[in-house]
Design an enzyme around this catalytic site. Structure first.
Site, PDB file in Angstrom:
ATOM      1  N   ARG A   1      71.938  58.507 138.724  1.00 42.68           N
ATOM      2  CA  ARG A   1      71.718  58.140 137.099  1.00 42.68           C
ATOM      3  C   ARG A   1      72.861  58.697 136.510  1.00 42.68           C
ATOM      4  O   ARG A   1      73.401  57.755 135.521  1.00 42.68           O
ATOM      5  CB  ARG A   1      70.855  59.740 136.737  1.00 42.68           C
ATOM      6  CG  ARG A   1      69.406  59.288 137.308  1.00 42.68           C
ATOM      7  CD  ARG A   1      68.490  60.603 137.204  1.00 42.68           C
ATOM      8  NE  ARG A   1      68.209  60.875 135.977  1.00 42.68           N
ATOM      9  CZ  ARG A   1      67.716  62.123 135.544  1.00 42.68           C
ATOM     10  NH1 ARG A   1      67.707  62.968 136.439  1.00 42.68           N
ATOM     11  NH2 ARG A   1      67.448  62.256 134.352  1.00 42.68           N
TER      12      ARG A   1
ATOM     13  N   ARG B   1      69.801  52.074 126.551  1.00 41.93           N
ATOM     14  CA  ARG B   1      70.904  52.693 127.430  1.00 41.93           C
ATOM     15  C   ARG B   1      71.768  51.588 128.096  1.00 41.93           C
ATOM     16  O   ARG B   1      72.355  51.946 128.891  1.00 41.93           O
ATOM     17  CB  ARG B   1      69.627  53.149 128.654  1.00 41.93           C
ATOM     18  CG  ARG B   1      69.777  54.573 128.933  1.00 41.93           C
ATOM     19  CD  ARG B   1      68.634  54.827 129.895  1.00 41.93           C
ATOM     20  NE  ARG B   1      68.892  55.958 130.485  1.00 41.93           N
ATOM     21  CZ  ARG B   1      68.028  56.949 130.514  1.00 41.93           C
ATOM     22  NH1 ARG B   1      67.007  56.918 129.401  1.00 41.93           N
ATOM     23  NH2 ARG B   1      68.027  58.046 131.410  1.00 41.93           N
TER      24      ARG B   1
ATOM     25  N   ARG C   1      66.464  71.981 136.322  1.00 41.84           N
ATOM     26  CA  ARG C   1      65.082  71.654 135.421  1.00 41.84           C
ATOM     27  C   ARG C   1      63.818  71.612 136.267  1.00 41.84           C
ATOM     28  O   ARG C   1      63.795  71.383 137.232  1.00 41.84           O
ATOM     29  CB  ARG C   1      65.527  70.387 134.748  1.00 41.84           C
ATOM     30  CG  ARG C   1      64.292  69.728 133.814  1.00 41.84           C
ATOM     31  CD  ARG C   1      64.599  68.904 132.821  1.00 41.84           C
ATOM     32  NE  ARG C   1      65.201  67.741 133.367  1.00 41.84           N
ATOM     33  CZ  ARG C   1      65.547  66.497 132.929  1.00 41.84           C
ATOM     34  NH1 ARG C   1      65.740  66.621 131.411  1.00 41.84           N
ATOM     35  NH2 ARG C   1      66.160  65.499 133.375  1.00 41.84           N
TER      36      ARG C   1
ATOM     37  N   LYS D   1      69.107  65.680 125.152  1.00 44.42           N
ATOM     38  CA  LYS D   1      68.587  64.605 124.315  1.00 44.42           C
ATOM     39  C   LYS D   1      67.190  64.829 123.790  1.00 44.42           C
ATOM     40  O   LYS D   1      66.716  64.816 122.744  1.00 44.42           O
ATOM     41  CB  LYS D   1      68.636  63.145 124.567  1.00 44.42           C
ATOM     42  CG  LYS D   1      70.097  62.731 125.065  1.00 44.42           C
ATOM     43  CD  LYS D   1      70.168  61.266 125.402  1.00 44.42           C
ATOM     44  CE  LYS D   1      69.419  60.947 126.640  1.00 44.42           C
ATOM     45  NZ  LYS D   1      70.292  61.541 127.889  1.00 44.42           N
TER      46      LYS D   1
ATOM     47  N   ARG E   1      61.363  67.171 138.587  1.00 41.02           N
ATOM     48  CA  ARG E   1      61.232  65.538 138.698  1.00 41.02           C
ATOM     49  C   ARG E   1      61.714  65.221 139.878  1.00 41.02           C
ATOM     50  O   ARG E   1      63.139  65.635 140.221  1.00 41.02           O
ATOM     51  CB  ARG E   1      61.803  65.055 137.319  1.00 41.02           C
ATOM     52  CG  ARG E   1      60.966  65.320 136.041  1.00 41.02           C
ATOM     53  CD  ARG E   1      61.566  64.838 134.703  1.00 41.02           C
ATOM     54  NE  ARG E   1      62.680  63.918 134.697  1.00 41.02           N
ATOM     55  CZ  ARG E   1      63.261  63.493 133.790  1.00 41.02           C
ATOM     56  NH1 ARG E   1      63.101  63.860 132.759  1.00 41.02           N
ATOM     57  NH2 ARG E   1      64.282  62.362 133.817  1.00 41.02           N
TER      58      ARG E   1
END
Ligand code: AMP
Length: 218
Positions: A174, A91, A130, A16, A163
């Site tokens: 998550r 969300r 990531r 996203k 992160r």
């Protein structure tokens, strides 16, 4: 495409943010990411950031009231007049109803919602792989798009970091939060005929191309 709010839906790791940044540049409209705003607050150690940090690190959602407040304040800024992209917000159904009401109150059109669908095993690699540069915010992936030198940004030499919520422990939470609280939004927008779906398993440029075509036809 007429001036309109775009909402990018998708699981964590669906891309996203990557797509929102690219489309925001192409259309010249702001990219509004509640995750980025919250991370900024955490880094600056504001009261909001201090309250949100533990929830974020654990992969849990920050409360609806807090997130709706920061999103509404950002949407109220003048640069959103020609449209804007919401990334990671709404969300929950409550957040979606809040956005619906806000757009209506401001006399704006209903949003166009783009759901980026990605297979679970691809999501997992995107999240665990990531790495971000602290200097320019440039994003790499150790599996799909590694830097030339291990853990160092190709562009400005920044030492890449992971992160906290991209560690394996937080990712499970998550993805669970996404399944329970965010996935129902797909039906919410589908019923209102506002939903477009793109296959997010491909390279970023292919996905951007498809989103642009959808927007031209919208
Ligand atoms: P993101 O960068 O969008 O994945 O967001 C990172 C984290 O920020 C999430 O895991 C949540 O803890 C928090 N967050 C961001 N956007 C929202 C939202 N709309 N509602 C609740 N929490 C959010």
């Amino acid at each position: 495409m007429r001036a309109r709010a775009l909402i990018f839906l998708g699981a964590p790791g669906a891309g996203k943010g990557t797509q929102a940044r690219e489309i925001s540049t192409r259309l010249g409209i702001p990219h509004i990411s509640t995750g980025d705003m919250l991370r900024d607050a955490v880094q600056k150690q504001t009261a909001l950031g201090l309250a949100a940090k533990a929830l974020m690190d654990a992969g849990e959602l920050v409360t609806d009231d807090v997130v709706c407040g920061i999103a509404a304040a950002r949407i109220a800024q003048a640069d959103t007049a020609n449209g804007f992209i919401l990334d990671g917000f709404p969300r929950t159904l409550r957040q979606a109803e809040f956005v619906d009401g806000l757009l209506l109150e401001n006399g704006r059109s209903a949003p166009l919602v783009v759901n980026i669908e990605v297979d679970p095993e691809v999501l997992f690699k995107r999240l665990t792989g990531r790495r971000t540069c602290p200097l320019g915010g440039h994003i790499y992936n150790v599996y799909f798009n590694p830097p030339k030198n291990d853990e160092i940004c190709d562009l400005d030499g920044g030492k890449l970091f992971q992160r906290a919520d991209d560690r394996a422990e937080a990712i499970g939470q998550r993805l669970r939060a996404y399944g329970q609280l965010t996935k129902p939004l797909v039906d919410h927008y589908r019923k209102r005929l506002l939903l477009k779906v793109v296959d997010g398993n491909r390279l970023p440029e292919a996905i951007t191309g498809e989103i642009c075509r959808l927007l031209e036809d919208a």
